[in-house]
Enzyme design. Sequence first.
Site, PDB file in Angstrom:
ATOM      1  N   ASN A  74       0.873  -1.168   0.000  1.00  0.00           N
ATOM      2  CA  ASN A  74       0.000   0.000   0.000  1.00  0.00           C
ATOM      3  C   ASN A  74       0.914   1.223   0.000  1.00  0.00           C
ATOM      4  O   ASN A  74       1.506   1.580   1.013  1.00  0.00           O
ATOM      5  CB  ASN A  74      -0.880  -0.036   1.257  1.00  0.00           C
ATOM      6  CG  ASN A  74      -1.822   1.147   1.322  1.00  0.00           C
ATOM      7  OD1 ASN A  74      -1.774   2.047   0.484  1.00  0.00           O
ATOM      8  ND2 ASN A  74      -2.675   1.155   2.331  1.00  0.00           N
ATOM      9  N   ARG A 129      -2.664  -2.009  -3.314  1.00  0.00           N
ATOM     10  CA  ARG A 129      -3.876  -1.231  -3.072  1.00  0.00           C
ATOM     11  C   ARG A 129      -3.827  -0.003  -3.987  1.00  0.00           C
ATOM     12  O   ARG A 129      -2.832   0.699  -4.037  1.00  0.00           O
ATOM     13  CB  ARG A 129      -3.935  -0.775  -1.625  1.00  0.00           C
ATOM     14  CG  ARG A 129      -5.148   0.088  -1.380  1.00  0.00           C
ATOM     15  CD  ARG A 129      -5.068   0.812  -0.063  1.00  0.00           C
ATOM     16  NE  ARG A 129      -6.233   1.651   0.077  1.00  0.00           N
ATOM     17  CZ  ARG A 129      -6.244   2.795   0.747  1.00  0.00           C
ATOM     18  NH1 ARG A 129      -5.151   3.228   1.331  1.00  0.00           N
ATOM     19  NH2 ARG A 129      -7.334   3.502   0.828  1.00  0.00           N
ATOM     20  N   HIS A 158     -12.723   3.112   0.337  1.00  0.00           N
ATOM     21  CA  HIS A 158     -12.629   2.131   1.433  1.00  0.00           C
ATOM     22  C   HIS A 158     -13.364   0.832   1.095  1.00  0.00           C
ATOM     23  O   HIS A 158     -13.770   0.091   1.994  1.00  0.00           O
ATOM     24  CB  HIS A 158     -13.251   2.669   2.749  1.00  0.00           C
ATOM     25  CG  HIS A 158     -12.554   3.846   3.337  1.00  0.00           C
ATOM     26  ND1 HIS A 158     -13.251   4.912   3.882  1.00  0.00           N
ATOM     27  CD2 HIS A 158     -11.249   4.127   3.477  1.00  0.00           C
ATOM     28  CE1 HIS A 158     -12.380   5.802   4.337  1.00  0.00           C
ATOM     29  NE2 HIS A 158     -11.158   5.360   4.102  1.00  0.00           N
ATOM     30  N   ARG A 184     -10.849  16.474   6.975  1.00  0.00           N
ATOM     31  CA  ARG A 184     -11.740  16.711   5.829  1.00  0.00           C
ATOM     32  C   ARG A 184     -13.137  17.074   6.318  1.00  0.00           C
ATOM     33  O   ARG A 184     -13.618  16.514   7.306  1.00  0.00           O
ATOM     34  CB  ARG A 184     -11.822  15.458   4.951  1.00  0.00           C
ATOM     35  CG  ARG A 184     -10.581  15.246   4.117  1.00  0.00           C
ATOM     36  CD  ARG A 184     -10.612  13.930   3.378  1.00  0.00           C
ATOM     37  NE  ARG A 184      -9.617  13.004   3.908  1.00  0.00           N
ATOM     38  CZ  ARG A 184      -9.565  11.708   3.638  1.00  0.00           C
ATOM     39  NH1 ARG A 184     -10.460  11.149   2.843  1.00  0.00           N
ATOM     40  NH2 ARG A 184      -8.623  10.955   4.153  1.00  0.00           N
ATOM     41  N   GLU A 234      -7.670  -4.881   5.526  1.00  0.00           N
ATOM     42  CA  GLU A 234      -7.665  -4.665   4.078  1.00  0.00           C
ATOM     43  C   GLU A 234      -6.570  -5.484   3.400  1.00  0.00           C
ATOM     44  O   GLU A 234      -6.761  -5.986   2.299  1.00  0.00           O
ATOM     45  CB  GLU A 234      -7.464  -3.173   3.778  1.00  0.00           C
ATOM     46  CG  GLU A 234      -8.691  -2.360   4.134  1.00  0.00           C
ATOM     47  CD  GLU A 234      -8.407  -0.879   4.285  1.00  0.00           C
ATOM     48  OE1 GLU A 234      -8.706  -0.136   3.350  1.00  0.00           O
ATOM     49  OE2 GLU A 234      -7.899  -0.471   5.346  1.00  0.00           O
TER      50      GLU A 234
END
Length: 401
Positions: A7, A90, A179, A240, A384
Site C-alpha cells: 500500500n 492497493r 474504502h 476533511r 484490508e
Amino acid sequence: MKILVINSGSSSIKFQLIDMENLDVLAKGLVERIGISGSKLSYYKKGKTDVIEQPIKDHKEGINLIISYLIDPYEGVIKDKSEISAVGHRVVHAGEKYSGTVILNKDVIDALKACIPLAPLHNPPNIIGIEASMDILTGIPMAGTFDTAFHHTIPEKAYIYPIPYKYYRKYRIRRYGFHGTSHFYVAKEGAKKLGKDLEELKIITCHLGNGSSITAIKNGKSIDTSMGFTPLEGLVMGTRCGDIDPSIPMFLQKNEEIDYKEIDRILNKMSGLQGISEVSSDIRDVEKRAESGDNQAQLAIEILAYRIKKYIGSYVAAMNGVDLIIFTAGIGENDCLVRKMVLEDMEFLGIHFDSIANDKAIRKYGVISTSDSKITVMVIPTNEELEIAKQTLKVVLNEEK
Ligand code: AMP
C-alpha cells in the site's frame, strides 16, 4: 503461496507478506518519510520489531529495502524473492473501468494514470509503488485491488449528482466511493459471525478512521456510500469537512480572496475534527481536551457522531431496514465514546445498545447490541491487506488456468 501486499502512499509504503496456506502474516511493516529527513523502515516479524533509520530517497529504494529484509539470512522470512508468488497493490481510484481486482499490465496502469485528476493525492504514489515493484520483482505477477471497486454496484440514482448531466458525460463526475476493500471485508466477517449468508442481509458498515465512510450493503452489494467523487464527501473526518453546502467554497473564495487550491487545502487539510476543535485531527486529543471542559472540542465530537447517526438513519431508509451495523477502523474499533453517542437513542430503529459490551470491544471483535436488540451491532477489526491478498490470489490463480 506467499502474497506480498503493498500500500504505497505519497511518502510511505505499508507492506505485509502473507502465507495463504494458513493466512499467517510472516512479516509486515512500514517505510516512512520517503525522500525527506528521518526516513525509516519499521519491520515486524513474529515477536520482534526492528526500526532501521537510513536515507530512503524514493519508493524504489523503499521497496528494495523491504525486499532485502524479507530475504535477509537473519531477519528474513523467505530465502529468495522468487518465493513471493504474487504482489497485491492497493489502488485508490480506478474510475469506472474496473470492478474487481485485476492483473496489472500496461493498459491497466495507463487507465490508473488517466484517473489521476480524480484522485490527485492518492493515485500518483500508488502508481509509483506499482512501477517500482515491477522493476524490482520482475516476472512476479502483480494485481491491483481498487478502493472504488466494491462500489461498482451502486445504482445510477445514488451515483449521479444533480448537476448538469453533461459533466458526467464529459468528466465522469459521479459518486465512486472509497474504502471498498474494508467495507467488503468487514461485511463478510459480520455475516460469518451472524451465521448467515451475506446475500440475505442488509448491512451498514461504518469505516471510521482518519478518513471515514459509511456504506449501505444490500444482499452483498454496495448500494450507496458516503464518499463520492473524491474522498472528501460524507462524514466529518480528521481534517476533511465531509458534507457541506456547496456554496460555502464559492463564498470563501470571494470573501477571503483565495484561489481554488487554497479552498482545496482548507476543505481537505484544515477542516473536520481539526477545523472545528482547533485542537487536533486525532480524536484522542480532541476527547482529552473535551474532558477538560473545552466546549469547542466537545462540539467537534458531537458533530462527528451526529453525522454518523444521520447517515445510518438514511441508509436504513434506503434499504428499508437493516440487520447488522458494523464499526471498524481506528475510531470505529477503539472509540467507545463515539460509538455510544451514535448508537444511543436509536431504540425506535430497533437498536438496543449494550454499554458494558461497548466498553470491552476495543481493537477486537465484539457484539455491542443487547441480545434482545432487533438489529445487531458489531465491532470488527478491518484487515484490508488480507482481503487484498485473497483477491490477488484469486485473480492470479485464474490467470494461470
Ligand atoms: P485509521 O485511519 O483507521 O488508521 O484511524 C486513525 C485514527 O483512528 C486516528 O487518527 C485516531 O483518530 C483514531 N484512533 C486510533 N486509535 C485510537 C484509540 N485508541 N482511541 C480512539 N481513537 C483512535
